[in-house]
Write an enzyme that holds these catalytic residues in place. Structure first.
Site, PDB file in Angstrom:
ATOM      1  N   GLY B 291     -31.467  12.624 -22.275  1.00  0.00           N
ATOM      2  CA  GLY B 291     -32.826  13.095 -22.543  1.00  0.00           C
ATOM      3  C   GLY B 291     -33.065  14.506 -22.046  1.00  0.00           C
ATOM      4  CB  SER B 292     -36.274  16.111 -21.143  1.00  0.00           C
ATOM      5  OG  SER B 292     -36.973  15.558 -22.221  1.00  0.00           O
ATOM      6  CB  VAL B 293     -31.859  16.110 -17.446  1.00  0.00           C
ATOM      7  CG1 VAL B 293     -32.817  15.433 -16.497  1.00  0.00           C
ATOM      8  CG2 VAL B 293     -30.986  15.100 -18.144  1.00  0.00           C
TER       9      VAL B 293
END
Lengths: 106, 565
Positions: B291-293
């Site tokens: 995801g956004s990491v």
């Protein structure tokens, strides 16, 4: 001639005696060495067990709850100061302004 | 000559007056000779007798015996210690029980009595083994505790005896169980660092309980930090009702893994639990869409390729179209955002636009350079192969930019992020303590400027009131980080309810030294999180508590709040 024979016989007996006593002394020493080695081995084994036990007793999983029961906690940032700041506190007896603010902000 | 004289004297019978005194002298000396001879003989026999007597009287010294039995080989292993010398694994002597069927008198009695001490003994198996009188050696149970051994000894069974063997002990319990691995009944490493020791460092085959003389294996782990990590993850699993959790603390300057944990734990002394999927190692053994990491990598790529600066403005108001998919932001800002804001607001559209700008070739090359396209292996075992998109077209490019459609192991993602934050040089994650020269083949991955800019963005995301990572701040320790909330894919479909919530952080941000990566599997919303399941409400505060605990252990000095703002 006879004297020589007797002397030789005596030598033979004496050297046999000497040899046997040496032999037995050696065996005795060997046994002693084995005993010492066994003792050393036993001590090593005991040390291994004790080291394992000490590590088991000092494992954090056990120390952590004990320490918390005693009211201890992980250090807060305001409990730690850099060495130069510590020196300044020691001289003036006062924490620098920034540090006091840090403590107040908590 | 004398003899001839004697016989001459005897023959002549005293015919010569001169010879008699000589013969007399000899006759007088004969008893002396006899006495000497007898004395000598007595002395000789006496000394033999005395020797026998002394042997009989002195206590019997130990005798070594050679018993003809199958040679039971086991392995003597070096100790495993943490970076500060605290013991994690060691060999101890333990009695093992065996029987000699030829000497066993009543096998039913032996079996019945043994069962009273060892209730889980396979009775029919043992009975069959004991009835074979041709065998002289049958293992009954290996690696007993001294207490149990004493109880068996007290049964006084003939034909049953003990033999000392080495047994692996893990004094810290399940701490770092996944990393340490396990050994089999012969003390041979079967997983984790134990297997690495067998394969690379070496173990010694022994026929008795001989402790290893090899130097201990020093790991990069810190027992204190490892415990803090496991403890905080435990708390997080309870607090957010997660199915599991994983965490990593990495020294980004050397690549040393200071702590690495996967929950639920496994106990290295009972390796059977490692079989089921829930107990699997998650840091390097599993791959996930993070995801956004992942936007960390996308933004770093854009900065490093010179496609944008943190101040470059992107129009993220319109959703991105990719085939039949529409990519939009969870909370649209409703205005154009700078690249810095794309990072702190975690805008999918912004990240997608940056990736599209870079194009598939540069994106792939950048991920390749950071080691995300190949499995990352450490000494502790095999690493899972990353799952990559089959094609790199517009849709894939956009989803990869915010960490979907690509599954990598948390370890390799952490290593890539570490390279971005540590000044831009490559690191090789290791579980062994760093030795000077290990990173000799380090190469530059991103420029020093990109690294500094990314460090500022990380810090901004935590300091900014709108930043997704603001709950990760710890006063004094200059934390920076990025959130990631990914929907977990199950059977090829995303489950809206199950998320993988993660937070990658580094500290102190003025000179990043340590990276933490916390992953929570399927956390549920609670009162504390306001019903949310996003990383900013669970993984971020877990990271804050973790860093608050470990920073001082790692020697990071807190800075006053005033100086950091």
């Amino acid at each position: 001639m006879r004297l020589l024979n007797v002397t030789a016989f005596c030598f033979a007996v004496a050297s046999a005696f000497l040899l046997y006593s040496l032999n037995y002394e050696t065996r005795h020493l060997e046994a002693q060495i084995q005993g010492q080695e066994r003792a050393a081995q036993k001590a090593k084994s005991d040390i291994a067990v004790l080291k394992a036990e000490r590590s088991h007793l000092s494992r954090p999983e056990r120390i952590d709850p004990l320490a918390r029961q005693l009211g201890l906690m992980p250090p807060r940032p305001d409990q730690l100061v850099a060495p130069d700041v510590a020196a300044a506190i020691a001289v003036t007896g006062k924490a620098p302004v920034a540090l006091r603010r840090l403590a107040e902000s908590e | 000559m004398q003899r001839r004289n004697i016989s001459a004297g005897a023959v002549h019978g005293g015919g010569s007056g001169q010879q008699v005194p000589g013969g007399d002298r000899l006759r007088r000396r004969a008893p002396v000779v006899n006495a000497t001879l007898i004395g000598g003989a007595l002395l000789a026999f006496g000394s033999v007798g005395a020797q026998l007597l002394s042997l009989g009287l002195t206590p019997r010294t130990h005798m070594s015996m050679a018993v003809s039995e199958p040679v039971a080989t086991s392995f003597s292993r070096p100790d495993i210690i943490d970076r500060n010398g605290r013991l994690l694994a060691t060999d101890v002597e333990a009695p093992s029980l065996f029987a000699d069927p030829a000497i066993v008198i009543d096998r039913d009695e032996v079996v019945e009595k043994l069962v009273t001490v060892l209730p889980d003994l396979d009775q029919s198996d043992l009975r069959a083994a004991l009835s074979d009188k041709a065998r002289r050696f049958v293992w009954i149970r290996r690696g007993l505790s001294p207490k149990v051994a004493q109880r068996i000894h007290n049964l006084g069974l003939p034909g049953v005896s003990f033999r000392k063997e080495l047994r692996r002990a893990y004094p810290a319990g399940a701490l770092a169980g996944h990393l340490l691995g396990s050994v089999n009944v012969d003390n041979k490493g079967t997983a984790g660092i134990e297997k690495y020791i067998d394969d690379v460092i070496g173990v010694d085959a022994v026929n008795s309980a001989t402790l290893s003389t090899r130097a201990p294996v020093r790991l990069s782990l810190d027992v204190g930090v490892q415990h803090a990590l496991e403890d905080e993850l435990d708390t997080a699993v309870r607090r957010y009702k997660s199915e599991g959790a994983a965490g990593l603390v990495l020294d980004i300057k050397t690549g040393e893994i200071v702590a690495s944990a996967s929950l639920p734990r496994i106990d290295p002394a009972r390796p059977t639990a490692a079989i089921d999927a829930a107990h699997a190692e998650k840091i390097s053994g599993g791959t996930y869409e993070l995801g956004s990491v992942f936007k960390t990598l996308t933004v770093a790529m854009a900065l490093d390729e010179g496609l944008a600066t943190p101040a470059t403005v992107l129009d993220v108001r319109e959703p991105l179209q990719a085939g039949r998919h529409t990519i939009s932001d969870l909370h649209s800002a409703g205005r154009p955002l700078t690249v810095a804001e794309v990072f702190t607001h975690s805008s999918n559209v912004g990240a997608g636009m940056l990736a599209l700008q870079a194009g598939p070739d540069r994106t792939r090359a950048f991920l390749q350079k950071l080691g995300l396209l190949d499995a990352a292996k450490t000494e502790a075992g095999i690493a899972a192969q990353p799952q990559l998109p089959e094609r790199w077209e517009r849709a894939e490019l956009i989803t990869v930019s915010y960490g979907h459609g690509i599954a990598v192991s948390p370890l390799q993602f952490a290593a890539a992020t570490a390279s971005i934050l540590n000044g831009g040089v490559s690191i090789t994650p290791t579980v062994l303590k760093y030795q000077a020269g290990t990173n000799a083949k380090a190469t530059r991955l991103v420029t020093r400027e990109t690294s500094a800019a990314m460090a500022r963005l990380f810090r901004l995301n935590v300091m900014d009131a709108d930043g997704t990572g603001k709950r990760a701040d710890v006063p004094g320790y200059r934390v920076g980080g990025k959130t990631g909330t990914a929907e977990l894919a199950e059977n090829g479909r995303y489950d809206k309810k199950a998320v993988l919530s993660s937070f990658v952080a580094a500290f102190p941000m003025d000179d990043p030294h340590y990276l933490t990566f916390v992953l929570l599997f399927e956390p549920k919303g609670s009162v504390e999180t306001g019903g949310q399941r996003t990383a900013s409400t669970n993984a971020a505060p877990v990271t804050a508590r973790l860093i608050g605990r470990i920073a001082s252990q790692l020697g990071v000095a807190p800075m006053s709040v005033v100086a950091t703002q």
